[in-house]
Design a protein around this motif. Structure first.
Motif, PDB file in Angstrom:
ATOM      1  N   GLY A  74       0.790  -1.218   0.000  1.00 27.91           N
ATOM      2  CA  GLY A  74       0.000   0.000   0.000  1.00 27.91           C
ATOM      3  C   GLY A  74       0.828   1.277   0.000  1.00 27.91           C
ATOM      4  N   TYR A  75       2.132   1.153   0.130  1.00 31.43           N
ATOM      5  CA  TYR A  75       2.989   2.334   0.198  1.00 31.43           C
ATOM      6  C   TYR A  75       3.623   2.649  -1.152  1.00 31.43           C
ATOM      7  CZ  TYR A  75       2.472   2.053   5.207  1.00 31.43           C
ATOM      8  OH  TYR A  75       1.936   2.030   6.460  1.00 31.43           O
ATOM      9  N   HIS A  76       3.792   3.933  -1.375  1.00 30.25           N
ATOM     10  CA  HIS A  76       4.458   4.393  -2.588  1.00 30.25           C
ATOM     11  C   HIS A  76       5.981   4.286  -2.407  1.00 30.25           C
ATOM     12  CE1 HIS A  76       4.728   6.867  -6.257  1.00 30.25           C
ATOM     13  NE2 HIS A  76       5.791   7.404  -5.691  1.00 30.25           N
ATOM     14  N   GLY A 111       6.066   9.268   0.997  1.00 24.16           N
ATOM     15  CA  GLY A 111       6.459   8.060   0.284  1.00 24.16           C
ATOM     16  C   GLY A 111       7.756   7.480   0.821  1.00 24.16           C
ATOM     17  N   CYS A 112       8.045   6.257   0.427  1.00 23.78           N
ATOM     18  CA  CYS A 112       9.294   5.596   0.809  1.00 23.78           C
ATOM     19  C   CYS A 112      10.312   5.865  -0.289  1.00 23.78           C
ATOM     20  CB  CYS A 112       9.090   4.097   0.973  1.00 23.78           C
ATOM     21  SG  CYS A 112       7.767   3.669   2.120  1.00 23.78           S
ATOM     22  N   ALA A 113      11.192   6.835  -0.054  1.00 24.84           N
ATOM     23  CA  ALA A 113      12.185   7.241  -1.047  1.00 24.84           C
ATOM     24  C   ALA A 113      13.556   6.763  -0.586  1.00 24.84           C
ATOM     25  CB  ALA A 113      12.177   8.759  -1.205  1.00 24.84           C
ATOM     26  N   PHE A 114      14.255   6.043  -1.452  1.00 22.51           N
ATOM     27  CA  PHE A 114      15.546   5.481  -1.036  1.00 22.51           C
ATOM     28  C   PHE A 114      16.489   5.313  -2.214  1.00 22.51           C
ATOM     29  CE2 PHE A 114      12.549   2.015  -1.804  1.00 22.51           C
ATOM     30  CZ  PHE A 114      13.270   1.077  -2.508  1.00 22.51           C
ATOM     31  N   LEU A 115      17.722   4.929  -1.876  1.00 22.24           N
ATOM     32  CA  LEU A 115      18.749   4.645  -2.874  1.00 22.24           C
ATOM     33  C   LEU A 115      19.285   3.237  -2.662  1.00 22.24           C
ATOM     34  CD1 LEU A 115      20.665   8.010  -2.435  1.00 22.24           C
ATOM     35  CD2 LEU A 115      19.515   7.334  -4.551  1.00 22.24           C
TER      36      LEU A 115
ATOM     37  N   TYR B  68       0.219   7.469 -16.214  1.00 22.01           N
ATOM     38  CA  TYR B  68       0.451   8.365 -15.080  1.00 22.01           C
ATOM     39  C   TYR B  68       0.533   7.614 -13.760  1.00 22.01           C
ATOM     40  CZ  TYR B  68      -1.108  12.007 -18.325  1.00 22.01           C
ATOM     41  OH  TYR B  68      -1.229  12.838 -19.406  1.00 22.01           O
ATOM     42  N   ASN B  69       1.493   7.989 -12.920  1.00 13.70           N
ATOM     43  CA  ASN B  69       1.428   7.560 -11.525  1.00 13.70           C
ATOM     44  C   ASN B  69       2.168   8.533 -10.621  1.00 13.70           C
ATOM     45  OD1 ASN B  69       4.151   6.906 -11.377  1.00 13.70           O
ATOM     46  ND2 ASN B  69       3.825   4.730 -11.054  1.00 13.70           N
ATOM     47  N   GLY B  70       1.958   8.354  -9.320  1.00 15.08           N
ATOM     48  CA  GLY B  70       2.595   9.269  -8.392  1.00 15.08           C
ATOM     49  C   GLY B  70       2.074   9.094  -6.985  1.00 15.08           C
ATOM     50  N   ILE B  71       2.292  10.119  -6.167  1.00 17.16           N
ATOM     51  CA  ILE B  71       1.919  10.047  -4.756  1.00 17.16           C
ATOM     52  C   ILE B  71       1.126  11.296  -4.367  1.00 17.16           C
ATOM     53  CG2 ILE B  71       4.188  10.967  -4.059  1.00 17.16           C
ATOM     54  CD1 ILE B  71       3.901   9.190  -1.504  1.00 17.16           C
ATOM     55  N   TYR B  72       0.086  11.062  -3.569  1.00 16.35           N
ATOM     56  CA  TYR B  72      -0.804  12.136  -3.115  1.00 16.35           C
ATOM     57  C   TYR B  72      -1.283  11.797  -1.719  1.00 16.35           C
ATOM     58  CZ  TYR B  72      -5.315  14.661  -2.823  1.00 16.35           C
ATOM     59  OH  TYR B  72      -6.387  15.426  -2.422  1.00 16.35           O
ATOM     60  N   ARG B  73      -1.060  12.689  -0.755  1.00 13.91           N
ATOM     61  CA  ARG B  73      -1.448  12.472   0.643  1.00 13.91           C
ATOM     62  C   ARG B  73      -0.897  11.138   1.164  1.00 13.91           C
ATOM     63  NH1 ARG B  73      -7.865  13.618   1.084  1.00 13.91           N
ATOM     64  NH2 ARG B  73      -7.368  12.900   3.177  1.00 13.91           N
ATOM     65  N   GLY B  74       0.272  10.767   0.692  1.00 11.04           N
ATOM     66  CA  GLY B  74       0.875   9.509   1.113  1.00 11.04           C
ATOM     67  C   GLY B  74       0.380   8.294   0.353  1.00 11.04           C
ATOM     68  N   TYR B  75      -0.617   8.483  -0.500  1.00  8.83           N
ATOM     69  CA  TYR B  75      -1.182   7.347  -1.236  1.00  8.83           C
ATOM     70  C   TYR B  75      -0.622   7.241  -2.648  1.00  8.83           C
ATOM     71  CZ  TYR B  75      -4.500   6.923   2.542  1.00  8.83           C
ATOM     72  OH  TYR B  75      -5.048   6.751   3.770  1.00  8.83           O
ATOM     73  N   HIS B  76      -0.484   6.021  -3.087  1.00  6.95           N
ATOM     74  CA  HIS B  76      -0.030   5.751  -4.451  1.00  6.95           C
ATOM     75  C   HIS B  76      -1.199   5.932  -5.417  1.00  6.95           C
ATOM     76  CE1 HIS B  76       2.599   3.796  -7.434  1.00  6.95           C
ATOM     77  NE2 HIS B  76       1.484   3.262  -7.893  1.00  6.95           N
ATOM     78  N   LEU B  77      -1.028   6.794  -6.405  1.00  6.14           N
ATOM     79  CA  LEU B  77      -2.046   6.994  -7.448  1.00  6.14           C
ATOM     80  C   LEU B  77      -1.550   6.404  -8.754  1.00  6.14           C
ATOM     81  CD1 LEU B  77      -3.194  10.751  -7.339  1.00  6.14           C
ATOM     82  CD2 LEU B  77      -3.920   8.847  -5.886  1.00  6.14           C
ATOM     83  N   ASP B  78      -2.481   5.854  -9.520  1.00  6.45           N
ATOM     84  CA  ASP B  78      -2.135   5.336 -10.839  1.00  6.45           C
ATOM     85  C   ASP B  78      -3.364   5.481 -11.720  1.00  6.45           C
ATOM     86  OD1 ASP B  78      -1.613   3.422 -13.060  1.00  6.45           O
ATOM     87  OD2 ASP B  78       0.165   2.987 -11.856  1.00  6.45           O
ATOM     88  N   PHE B  79      -3.203   6.102 -12.880  1.00  4.11           N
ATOM     89  CA  PHE B  79      -4.384   6.287 -13.730  1.00  4.11           C
ATOM     90  C   PHE B  79      -4.040   6.396 -15.202  1.00  4.11           C
ATOM     91  CE2 PHE B  79      -4.045  10.903 -14.588  1.00  4.11           C
ATOM     92  CZ  PHE B  79      -3.199  11.312 -13.571  1.00  4.11           C
ATOM     93  N   GLU B  80      -5.088   6.244 -15.977  1.00  2.00           N
ATOM     94  CA  GLU B  80      -5.005   6.391 -17.425  1.00  2.00           C
ATOM     95  C   GLU B  80      -6.073   7.402 -17.834  1.00  2.00           C
ATOM     96  OE1 GLU B  80      -2.706   4.726 -19.500  1.00  2.00           O
ATOM     97  OE2 GLU B  80      -3.569   6.022 -21.054  1.00  2.00           O
ATOM     98  N   ALA B  81      -5.788   8.214 -18.836  1.00  2.00           N
ATOM     99  CA  ALA B  81      -6.741   9.203 -19.344  1.00  2.00           C
ATOM    100  C   ALA B  81      -7.131   8.822 -20.762  1.00  2.00           C
ATOM    101  CB  ALA B  81      -6.112  10.584 -19.328  1.00  2.00           C
ATOM    102  N   LYS B  82      -8.429   8.827 -21.017  1.00  2.37           N
ATOM    103  CA  LYS B  82      -8.920   8.433 -22.346  1.00  2.37           C
ATOM    104  C   LYS B  82     -10.030   9.364 -22.774  1.00  2.37           C
ATOM    105  CE  LYS B  82      -6.793   4.370 -22.759  1.00  2.37           C
ATOM    106  NZ  LYS B  82      -5.720   4.222 -23.768  1.00  2.37           N
ATOM    107  N   GLU B  83     -10.121   9.578 -24.073  1.00  2.00           N
ATOM    108  CA  GLU B  83     -11.245  10.369 -24.556  1.00  2.00           C
ATOM    109  C   GLU B  83     -11.885   9.661 -25.744  1.00  2.00           C
ATOM    110  OE1 GLU B  83      -9.559  14.171 -25.387  1.00  2.00           O
ATOM    111  OE2 GLU B  83      -7.859  13.306 -26.461  1.00  2.00           O
ATOM    112  N   GLY B 110      -3.507  -2.020  -2.919  1.00  2.00           N
ATOM    113  CA  GLY B 110      -3.991  -0.967  -2.034  1.00  2.00           C
ATOM    114  C   GLY B 110      -3.785   0.438  -2.576  1.00  2.00           C
ATOM    115  N   GLY B 111      -3.465   0.560  -3.843  1.00  2.00           N
ATOM    116  CA  GLY B 111      -3.278   1.872  -4.451  1.00  2.00           C
ATOM    117  C   GLY B 111      -4.594   2.442  -4.962  1.00  2.00           C
ATOM    118  N   CYS B 112      -4.575   3.723  -5.282  1.00  2.00           N
ATOM    119  CA  CYS B 112      -5.743   4.395  -5.851  1.00  2.00           C
ATOM    120  C   CYS B 112      -5.625   4.341  -7.369  1.00  2.00           C
ATOM    121  CB  CYS B 112      -5.802   5.855  -5.392  1.00  2.00           C
ATOM    122  SG  CYS B 112      -5.765   6.055  -3.607  1.00  2.00           S
ATOM    123  N   ALA B 113      -6.339   3.405  -7.965  1.00  2.00           N
ATOM    124  CA  ALA B 113      -6.275   3.193  -9.416  1.00  2.00           C
ATOM    125  C   ALA B 113      -7.574   3.688 -10.030  1.00  2.00           C
ATOM    126  CB  ALA B 113      -6.069   1.712  -9.718  1.00  2.00           C
TER     127      ALA B 113
END
Ligand SMILES: [Mg+2]
Ligand SMILES: [Mg+2]
Lengths: 176, 176
Positions: A74-76, A111-115, B68-83, B110-113
């Motif tokens: 669940g962690y980034h 997030g969990c950022a590491f090297l 697209y992916n990244g982190i928001y409020r500690g949560y992992h986000l992952d998404f696709e954009a389509k039209e 446990g990510g936000c997809a």
């Protein structure tokens, strides 16, 4: 070291082994981590009849992130992997500003950022939190970070077979 | 719609506007989200003297994730954009298996997809959880998902100026 090291191009080994490891983690559903594609600026593409599109002019672009990110428990996660042939210290010049700034931003977001740092000659591998590394870099008056300092502030991992670089237990230890 | 729509290439607009939005979020430190580079298989590179490396032969590779992916409020986000230019439904063929499988894997971790879906003609934009979309696709006997069904299972968002597509409040509503 449990594994022979007589490869031709040792420079690519860390990345290859991390790629194998994240693929193993994905197959096992332990974590979903991917390596980002190399950013390329595409200038010209040919579309030959009855054949796939061919890029005929393109240039490497500067990346704005690290090479790896994903989700685990669940962690980034976000990390960069680097190796050096230096024996006693890791040169700071191996790290690009955009990589360190990105890791700091990920860490600020929770997030969990590491090297993952490898000393090629001794085959020693260390996993270090980005925050800790950045602090040590800030405090340092040298152009590189002593291996003994890295060892004191990180988790050391050994190469294994499946996966070749089993870094998630180190992530557990550092972050959870 | 609060914004003129007389652009030449409307097909690229959703992605451009999302790119502007994630850049805005990064600058504000609201979230760290990046678009992944297009995966390219590099076959040949020229290194001309006194000039930067030029890729002279390369091919597009199939992506294995979403854009697209990244982190928001500690949560992992992952998404696709389509039209789509369809007026009443969104064709399932617009979604690649690798994208949907990846979103399902992220959700399992446990990510936000999620998906950002735009009906180009009416400028309606919907944010829908990947889980919900996959369930609706599974249950559907059609080749596309009716707009009314999407509307009933998603959060509708309006275009604004800064950022052009402010999708994080919809993420809050769907996941938190
Ligand atoms: Mg690297
Ligand atoms: Mg896309």
């Amino acid at each position: 070291s449990p594994r022979p090291t007589n490869r031709g191009n040792r420079g690519m080994r860390l990345e290859d082994d991390i790629n194998d490891s994240i693929s193993y983690y994905r197959n096992r559903k332990t974590a979903v981590i991917h390596k980002k594609p190399t950013p390329v600026q595409i200038v010209n593409v040919d579309y030959p009849a009855r054949s796939r599109a061919k890029i005929t002019e393109a240039y490497f672009r500067q990346a704005s992130t690290t090479d790896y990110n994903g989700i685990y428990r669940g962690y980034h996660l976000d990390f960069e992997a680097k190796e050096t042939r230096q024996k006693q210290s890791f040169p700071f010049k191996n790290f690009h500003d955009h990589q360190l700034n990105h890791l700091a931003a990920i860490s600020d977001q929770g997030g969990c950022a590491f090297l993952i740092l490898q000393f090629v000659e001794s085959e020693e591998i260390f996993v270090i939190k980005a925050d800790v590394f950045l602090q040590l870099k800030e405090e340092s008056t040298r152009k590189s970070l002593q291996k003994s300092v890295i060892a004191a502030h990180s988790v050391s991992i050994k190469r294994t077979y499946t996966p070749p670089i089993d870094f998630l237990p180190a992530v557990d230890q550092l972050f959870f």
